[in-house]
Design an enzyme around this catalytic site. Structure first.
Site, PDB file in Angstrom:
ATOM      1  N   LYS A  51       0.867  -1.181   0.000  1.00  0.00           N
ATOM      2  CA  LYS A  51       0.000   0.000   0.000  1.00  0.00           C
ATOM      3  C   LYS A  51       0.900   1.226   0.000  1.00  0.00           C
ATOM      4  O   LYS A  51       1.927   1.243   0.691  1.00  0.00           O
ATOM      5  CB  LYS A  51      -0.873  -0.028   1.263  1.00  0.00           C
ATOM      6  CG  LYS A  51      -1.873   1.113   1.369  1.00  0.00           C
ATOM      7  CD  LYS A  51      -2.761   0.957   2.609  1.00  0.00           C
ATOM      8  CE  LYS A  51      -3.808   2.049   2.699  1.00  0.00           C
ATOM      9  NZ  LYS A  51      -4.681   1.883   3.894  1.00  0.00           N
ATOM     10  N   SER A  81      -9.721   2.081   2.976  1.00  0.00           N
ATOM     11  CA  SER A  81      -8.820   2.818   2.110  1.00  0.00           C
ATOM     12  C   SER A  81      -7.841   1.926   1.346  1.00  0.00           C
ATOM     13  O   SER A  81      -7.241   2.371   0.376  1.00  0.00           O
ATOM     14  CB  SER A  81      -8.013   3.817   2.958  1.00  0.00           C
ATOM     15  OG  SER A  81      -7.182   3.131   3.885  1.00  0.00           O
ATOM     16  N   SER A  95      -9.954  -0.349   7.216  1.00  0.00           N
ATOM     17  CA  SER A  95      -9.382  -0.310   5.861  1.00  0.00           C
ATOM     18  C   SER A  95      -8.676  -1.566   5.382  1.00  0.00           C
ATOM     19  O   SER A  95      -8.254  -1.618   4.227  1.00  0.00           O
ATOM     20  CB  SER A  95      -8.428   0.872   5.727  1.00  0.00           C
ATOM     21  OG  SER A  95      -9.183   2.041   5.587  1.00  0.00           O
TER      22      SER A  95
END
Ligand code: GLN
Length: 484
Positions: free
Chosen positions: A74, A149, A173
């Protein structure tokens, strides 16, 4: 090859049926051919260099279970060789002078970095639509959001663009995008995985973890990611453990707590159906369902949306165009430079959170909002402590609905916040939580959109969560389904 799990890939690499270089190339080709917008930065030459080094290790025998396996991070984890943007214009060209501890640990295990994954700006969001670099598409239905997210991480696993990804969970998330994309993710107990080099959103909540195809894969990754780090002041000092040690334990006699508040009015009928089917499967495995209550569930939304913005407003003050980040081209004086740089650098949701955070921390409002929220946060943790006297794990939906349409909630922040109802309390209490695929929605549109089952454990019960998830994955095939 791209459907293989980590343990399968590990066996192929160790028996020399495939090389790390071939495997890396295979995934690089898949990434290049994909139009999901899951990846923000790739550098094939750099990836292949790492793969060649992994091949040397595989030839020498100096390996771990993960050596030669590709992983994508990420874009919240900083990396020295690739840009680290946190999905923000503010950090569009930022290159870190060091690697995050998680990145370092996985590299030391011999994993090969495939690239960096799209996410909501500074991890603020539930749909990945807050990314400055555009939304990620849900691989199951490209008109749907992937969740957020960590939308890029979950979408990359679902589309088999990577066999392993890292992600972060502040209020859901890891679990919510895993649910929306039909993949497996675990957020460990707060403090288990180092936050060093994880671009900070809300430091008392932020926690890294893996997203992969199976619980077993998540355990393998967590084994390499977790551990004490002196560079993170909230890192837990615990003995290293093998999170996969109990995978094969029977679930006979397991007490599963079903929180009434998670099956309330707001829960869509199709999600409830998939979750109830999964619970019935657990009963067949020998578990019993116990009715429990988490009475403060509803308050987790206002509490989280006070505490997280408060911490964010403090954490994001460093992005001023001087110490870090975008600097405006035109400004009148010093104050104007800060103002213009932050105005241009941050997106709407980030600004909203900074404003809310500064407000609830300001003189006169601190006691009314921030302090109250902290008190209720403690009560939320106490709800869980009471519940775990009656059960071993808690189960319920991850989100009230399946993935929604791209754009459907883009202009309505409160609608996004409300969809976090089942994930926030776990984060506020610092407990470990998982999402595993357990079915699909219903009706013409939703039938293509996955449903996740949420598993919540007591502190440090990751090994039990993985055991409970793994046993389900031995008797069901939701986790093997892929849109590609
Ligand atoms: N959806 C939540 C938010 O917008 C959680 C995000 C997260 O866990 N990073 O803050």
């Amino acid at each position: 090859m791209h459907t293989k799990t980590l343990s399968q890939l590990s066996a192929l690499l160790h028996s020399k049926q495939i090389s790390a270089t071939e495997l890396a190339q295979l995934y690089l080709d898949r990434i290049a051919a994909s139009d999901l917008n899951a990846f923000l930065h790739v550098d094939p030459a750099f990836t292949l260099q790492q793969a060649a080094a992994a091949d040397v290790r595989l030839a020498s025998g100096d390996t771990t279970a993960l050596t030669g396996i590709p992983v994508a991070h990420k874009d919240i984890f900083v990396t020295r060789h690739l840009r680290s943007t946190a999905g923000s214009h503010m950090l569009e060209n930022y290159v870190s002078p060091f690697d995050a501890t998680v990145v370092n640990k996985l590299a030391q295990a011999g994993m090969v970095t495939l690239g960096k994954l799209n996410c909501d700006e500074f991890a603020m969001g539930s749909s990945n639509e807050n990314s400055y670099f555009g939304a990620v598409k849900n691989p199951w239905d490209t008109s749907a959001v992937p969740g957020g997210s960590s939308g890029g991480s979950a979408a990359a696993i679902a589309a088999r663009l990577a066999p392993a990804t890292t992600a972060t969970d502040t209020g859901g998330s890891i679990r919510q995008p895993a649910s929306f994309c039909g993949v497996t993710g675990i957020k460990p107990t707060y403090g288990s995985v180092s936050r060093y080099g994880m671009i900070a959103f809300a430091s008392s909540l932020d926690q890294g973890g893996p997203i992969a195809q199976t619980a077993e894969d998540c355990g393998l990754l967590l084994n390499a990611m977790a551990g004490f780090d002196e560079k993170d002041s909230t890192s837990l000092e615990r003995q290293p453990e093998n999170f996969n040690r109990d995978l094969n334990q029977s679930l006979q006699g397991l007490r599963i707590g079903i929180p009434r508040e998670f099956f309330s009015e707001g829960l869509a009928a199709d999600v409830e159906q998939a979750v109830r089917n999964a619970l019935a499967e657990y009963e067949k495995l020998g578990a019993t369902l116990v009715d429990i209550s988490l009475p403060k569930t509803e308050l987790s939304i206002p509490v989280y949306y006070v505490i997280a913005p408060a911490e964010a407003s403090s954490n994001l003050s460093r992005f001023d165009g001087v110490r870090y980040g975008h600097r405006a081209a035109n400004y009148k004086d010093l104050n104007d430079m800060y103002r213009q740089s932050r105005t241009e650098g941050f997106g709407a949701e980030v600004k909203r959170r900074i404003l809310v955070g500064a407000y609830v921390l300001s003189h006169g409002y601190y006691d009314a909002y921030y302090l109250q929220a902290q008190r209720i946060r403690r009560l939320i943790a106490q709800d869980f402590a009471a519940a775990f006297e009656q059960c071993d794990v808690i189960m319920g939906p991850v989100a009230p609905t399946v993935a929604w349409d791209l754009g459907a909630k883009a202009d309505d922040p409160v609608a996004n916040y409300l969809a976090d109802i089942f994930t926030l309390s776990t984060s506020l209490a610092g407990l470990p939580g998982m999402s595993i695929p357990c079915g699909f929605g219903q009706g013409e549109k939703n039938a293509k959109r996955p449903v996740g089952l949420q598993l919540i454990g007591n502190y440090f019960e990751e090994a039990r969560l993985l055991n409970v998830a793994h046993q389900f994955q031995q008797v069901t095939d939701w986790h093997t389904r892929a849109p590609v």
